[in-house]
Design an enzyme around this catalytic site. Structure first.
Site, PDB file in Angstrom:
ATOM      1  N   GLU A 254      22.491 -22.004 -17.359  1.00 39.47           N
ATOM      2  CA  GLU A 254      21.552 -21.000 -16.741  1.00 39.47           C
ATOM      3  C   GLU A 254      22.557 -20.160 -15.994  1.00 39.47           C
ATOM      4  O   GLU A 254      21.765 -18.912 -15.827  1.00 39.47           O
ATOM      5  CB  GLU A 254      20.801 -21.878 -15.733  1.00 39.47           C
ATOM      6  CG  GLU A 254      19.742 -22.987 -16.450  1.00 39.47           C
ATOM      7  CD  GLU A 254      19.129 -23.673 -15.183  1.00 39.47           C
ATOM      8  OE1 GLU A 254      17.979 -23.968 -15.314  1.00 39.47           O
ATOM      9  OE2 GLU A 254      19.946 -24.338 -14.507  1.00 39.47           O
TER      10      GLU A 254
ATOM     11  N   ASP B  58       0.871  -1.195  -0.247  1.00 43.51           N
ATOM     12  CA  ASP B  58       0.098   0.046  -0.075  1.00 43.51           C
ATOM     13  C   ASP B  58       0.774   1.339  -0.221  1.00 43.51           C
ATOM     14  O   ASP B  58       2.259   1.196   0.246  1.00 43.51           O
ATOM     15  CB  ASP B  58      -0.910  -0.047   1.213  1.00 43.51           C
ATOM     16  CG  ASP B  58      -0.146  -0.136   2.706  1.00 43.51           C
ATOM     17  OD1 ASP B  58       0.403   0.702   2.984  1.00 43.51           O
ATOM     18  OD2 ASP B  58      -0.466  -1.322   3.228  1.00 43.51           O
TER      19      ASP B  58
END
Ligand code: GLA
Length: 734
Positions: A616, A536
Site C-alpha cells: 500500500e 459556498d
C-alpha cells in the site's frame, strides 16, 4: 464590444457577454422591467416580450390611471418592493417610521463604470477594468426617499453577471429593513426545472431536480451557515436540459450564512426567483444617510446544458473569485491526522506519521483537532489557542521544526468561532458567546458560538492564533466550524437591533478570514464546517479549497463530489484517501479506487500511514506521482460529467480536458460487476476530432473523433468498486 449599452430612445439596457444577453427596460411610469436573460440575441432589443392584459384581481398602481393593463402583479420586473399589489415573492421590504412597509421602486438614474464594484466587508468577484464593467441602476421610492442601487458586475469573457443591491436611506427618519434580497430574476412565459443540492452532515450536496411548481419553493438555511442541508447554489433549466443540451441558469450566492432562494411560478406561468439573506430573524436599522449592502449573487447562463454551465462557473470562480495563489499552482499533497488518531496522540505519534508521510512522498503534515487547551475530547478546550503540552511535550514550535526537518510543511486545524464551556476563555468571558438572556443555552457538539460580531472577541481569538502561526511558521490552516449558529442574541446590541446579529456574525467571520489571508498571503487555507457545511462561493473568496465532507468513503463521495461539481470547481474539493473499512460506512474499497476518487479533488491522505502494508505504501507513492501529473488538469482543465452518480448508477465516470485539448483524463468507478455483463460504452467529450490520443496505460491510440463518437468500453477487473482510469495525451503516432 461595449458590454453595457443603454439606448436613450427605447430606454433599454442591454448587457452583452460573449454568449449571453441580459435586457431590461425603463417601462411605463418608470418601472424597471426585466425583458430577457439567455443566449445572445445580437443587437435586437426584445421589448415585444412585454405583453399586457387587463387581468382580473391584478390591481393597478394609482399612476396607471385608467390603464387596467398595467399591473405590477404580472409584469416581469428587475427588483420589487412590498405593498404595491405585486403579491409575488419580492425583493425589498422596509418598515418606515410610521409603521407602513410599502415601497414603489422607480427608475431614477444609472451609471456605467469601468471595472467591478466592491462590497464592504463581503466576498465578491473581482475584476480589472479590462475584465469587467459595472452597471448601477438607482431605483427610488418617492414617498420615503429610500434608494435601491442595483449593481451589475459584467464579465463579458466569462459569461457571468454578478448582482448585489446597495440600499440607501435618503429619508429623514430611520427605516428598518426586513428583507433585502440580492437579486431577483423573472422569466416571462417559461416552464423551468430547479436543480438544487440538499443533504445532511456527511451526505452533502445530493442532487434533486423538480419542475418549478405554482407555489413558493424555498431552498434555504436558517442555521447561521450556508449549511449541509441546502446549498446556496441552484440551477434553473429547461425541462429537457441535460449535460450537453438545453438552457441552464446558474445562481450562486456568494455568502456563507442564512440564505433563501425562493422560486414561484405566478398565476400566468411566469417563474420568478429571488435570492438573498434569509429574512428569518433579519432586520437592519438604517439611519438617514446610511447604506446597507447585500451580499453578491453570481449568475451565469449556458445553452450547452448543465455541463456547459458548470464549466463557465468553474472558470469564473477560479479566475475571478478565488484569490489564493494556490488556485492554479501545485498544492502540497497533505496527510491529516484526524482519522488516524482523533484526539489520541502525542508528539511521537504525530512525528511517526509525518516521517512515514515523507518517505511515501507527501509534502504537508496537518495537525487536526486536539493540539490546544485541555482538548482531550470534543467537550473541552475550544477558545484556548495555546498548545497542550501534556500531549505535545516540548511544545508546538519544536514539533513543527522536527517535521519541517523531514522536508515537510506544517499545517494546523483551528476553530476560531467557537468556545467550550470548559475553557479558560469561557471562564474569563462567559459573556462573549451568543446567549439569549434568561434562557438555557443549546449546545452543538458541546460547544457554543462566540459572538464574533464583537471586535474585541475577534481580536482576542485571532491574536492567539496569529501567535501560534508565527511561532510555528504554519504554512496551512484548516478553519473549522462545528455547529450551527445558536442562542442568537448579542450582549452588545440593543434589543431593537438583535435582528442584525446573524449577518453581523457572518461579517465578523469574513473579517477574521480577511485578517488571516492578508497577514499570511502565502498560507494555504482550507475551509471546513463539519466537512461541507459551509461549501459556498463566499468561502472560496478566502480559501481555494474546502473539506468537501466528513464522509471519506470513496463510494459515498461519488455522489457528494458529483453534486458539488455542478457549481464549484473540482480543485476546491478537499478529498482524501482514508482507511478501510471506512470509518463512516464500514465499507471496504480497493486502494486504487479510493485514490481515483480523491484525485477528483484536492488530493491528500487521512489515515495512519504507518499502518499501511509495504504494498500500500508503494501504491500511495505511485498515486502521489500520478496526481502530480494530472493536477494541472484538475486545477485548470474543463470538467465533464460523463455518467451521473445517481440512485442505481452502475458506474460513475468523469473527464478532464486541458484547455488546449492536448490531454485528457477519463476516470471513475465501476460500482458493480455482474456475471455475463452487458458492455457499456463511455463517450468522452471536448476533444480535438482530428487529433490522435494515446492512452498512457494501455498504449492504445484513438482519434479524438473515434473516442467521442464510437466511445470506449467500460471494462474493469473482477469485483465491485473497480477503478476506471484512462490518461491520454495527443501524439503524433500512426
Ligand atoms: C470536523 C471536521 C473534521 C475534523 C473534526 C475535528 O468534523 O470536518 O475533518 O477536523 O472536525 O474535530
Amino acid at each position: 464590444m461595449n458590454a453595457i449599452i443603454f439606448n436613450e430612445d427605447t430606454k433599454v439596457f442591454h448587457i452583452r457577454t460573449e454568449h449571453t444577453s441580459y435586457q431590461m427596460m425603463i417601462g411605463k411610469h418608470d418601472v424597471l422591467l426585466h425583458l430577457y436573460y439567455g443566449a445572445a440575441v445580437g443587437d435586437s432589443e426584445v421589448t415585444w416580450r412585454i405583453v399586457t392584459f387587463d387581468r382580473g384581481f391584478a390591481a393597478n398602481p394609482y399612476d396607471a390611471g385608467d390603464d387596467r393593463t398595467f399591473s405590477l402583479d404580472v409584469l416581469p420586473q428587475e427588483y420589487t418592493g412590498y405593498g404595491n399589489a405585486d403579491y409575488r415573492v419580492n425583493g425589498l421590504e422596509a418598515v418606515h417610521a410610521d409603521g407602513s412597509d410599502a415601497l414603489y421602486l422607480k427608475y431614477e438614474s444609472h451609471r456605467i463604470l469601468p471595472g467591478k464594484y466592491k462590497l464592504e466587508g463581503l466576498p465578491a468577484m473581482y475584476g480589472t477594468d479590462e475584465e469587467a464593467q459595472t452597471l448601477e441602476i438607482t431605483l427610488r421610492d418617492h414617498v420615503s426617499g429610500l434608494r435601491a442601487h442595483l449593481l451589475y458586475g459584467v464579465f463579458p469573457k466569462l459569461d457571468v453577471i454578478t448582482r448585489a443591491v446597495r440600499v440607501e436611506n435618503n429619508g429623514e427618519t430611520p427605516i428598518k429593513l426586513k428583507k433585502a434580497m440580492s437579486a431577483q430574476l423573472d422569466f416571462p412565459h417559461r416552464p423551468l426545472d430547479i436543480i438544487h443540492f440538499y443533504g445532511r452532515h456527511a451526505q452533502e450536496r445530493l442532487t434533486e431536480r423538480i419542475p418549478l411548481p405554482h407555489a413558493i419553493h424555498s431552498v434555504e438555511s436558517k442555521r447561521g451557515a450556508s449549511s449541509h442541508q441546502h446549498n446556496p447554489f441552484v440551477i434553473l433549466c429547461d425541462h429537457a436540459a441535460d449535460e450537453t443540451h438545453g438552457d441552464c441558469y446558474g445562481v450562486s450566492f456568494v455568502y456563507s450564512g442564512n440564505f433563501k432562494c425562493e422560486t414561484e411560478v405566478d398565476q400566468v406561468g411566469q417563474p420568478r426567483m429571488a435570492i438573498g439573506i434569509h429574512p428569518y430573524h433579519f432586520s437592519w436599522r438604517l439611519e438617514p444617510g446610511k447604506v446597507f449592502e447585500t451580499p453578491e449573487v453570481i449568475l451565469s447562463f449556458s445553452e450547452e446544458g448543465l455541463g456547459g454551465l458548470s464549466r463557465r462557473l468553474h472558470d469564473a470562480i477560479r479566475s475571478n473569485l478565488i484569490r489564493s495563489r494556490y488556485v492554479d499552482s501545485p498544492r502540497p499533497v497533505l496527510v491529516n491526522n484526524w482519522e488516524a488518531t482523533y484526539f489520541g496522540f502525542d508528539e511521537e505519534k504525530l512525528y511517526g506519521i509525518a516521517k512515514t508521510a515523507r518517505e511515501i512522498g507527501l509534502d504537508l503534515f496537518v495537525l487536526d483537532d486536539g493540539w490546544f487547551g485541555k482538548r482531550d475530547s470534543d467537550t473541552t478546550g475550544l477558545g484556548d489557542w495555546v498548545v497542550n503540552e501534556d500531549k505535545i511535550q516540548g511544545g508546538l514550535p519544536a514539533l513543527a521544526e522536527r517535521i519541517r526537518g523531514l522536508g515537510m510543511k506544517f499545517g494546523l486545524w483551528v476553530e476560531p468561532e467557537m468556545v467550550s464551556e470548559d475553557s479558560d476563555l469561557y471562564r474569563t468571558h462567559p459573556d462573549w458567546c451568543l446567549r439569549i438572556p434568561g434562557r438555557p443555552m443549546n449546545r452543538g457538539r458541546f460547544q457554543l458560538n462566540l459572538d464574533v460580531s464583537r471586535k474585541e472577541v475577534r481580536d482576542h481569538v485571532m491574536g492567539q492564533i496569529f501567535q501560534v502561526i508565527d511561532a510555528c511558521g504554519v504554512e496551512y490552516i484548516k478553519w473549522d466550524c462545528n455547529r450551527s449558529v445558536g442562542n442568537v442574541y448579542s450582549a452588545e446590541l440593543p434589543p431593537e437591533r438583535q435582528g442584525e446579529i446573524y449577518h453581523r456574525y457572518m461579517l465578523g467571520v469574513y473579517d477574521m478570514m480577511e485578517q488571516l489571508v492578508s497577514r499570511y498571503p502565502n498560507l494555504l487555507f482550507e475551509n471546513c464546517s463539519g466537512g461541507g457545511g459551509r461549501f459556498d462561493a463566499g468561502m472560496l473568496y478566502y480559501s481555494p479549497q474546502i473539506w468537501c465532507s466528513d464522509n471519506t468513503d470513496a463510494i459515498d463521495r461519488l455522489k457528494i463530489q458529483y453534486g458539488t461539481s455542478f457549481g464549484y470547481p473540482i480543485s476546491t474539493m478537499g478529498a482524501h484517501v482514508s482507511v478501510c473499512p471506512n470509518h463512516q460506512t464500514g465499507r471496504t474499497v480497493p486502494f486504487d479506487t479510493r485514490a481515483v476518487v480523491a484525485s477528483a479533488g484536492t488530493f491528500g491522505f487521512e489515515l495512519d500511514l504507518q499502518k499501511l502494508s509495504e504494498e500500500e505504501k508503494k501504491q500511495a507513492s505511485a498515486w502521489i506521482r500520478t496526481y502530480r501529473k494530472i493536477e494541472p488538469l484538475v486545477q485548470k482543465g474543463d470538467y465533464y460529467r460523463l455518467s451521473p452518480a445517481a440512485e442505481g448508477s452502475r458506474h460513475v465516470v468523469w473527464q478532464f480536458v486541458s484547455k488546449d485539448r492536448s490531454e485528457t483524463l477519463i476516470a471513475g468507478v465501476l460500482l458493480e460487476n455482474i456475471s455475463n455483463p452487458r458492455v457499456h460504452l463511455i463517450f468522452p467529450k471536448g476533444l480535438d476530432e482530428e487529433a490522435k490520443y494515446q492512452d498512457e496505460g494501455t498504449g492504445a491510440v484513438y482519434t479524438g473523433a473515434a473516442l467521442m463518437h464510437a466511445g470506449i468500453p467500460l471494462v474493469a477487473p473482477m469485483g465491485d468498486y473497480q477503478p476506471i482510469w484512462h490518461h491520454m495525451k495527443k501524439c503524433e503516432c500512426d
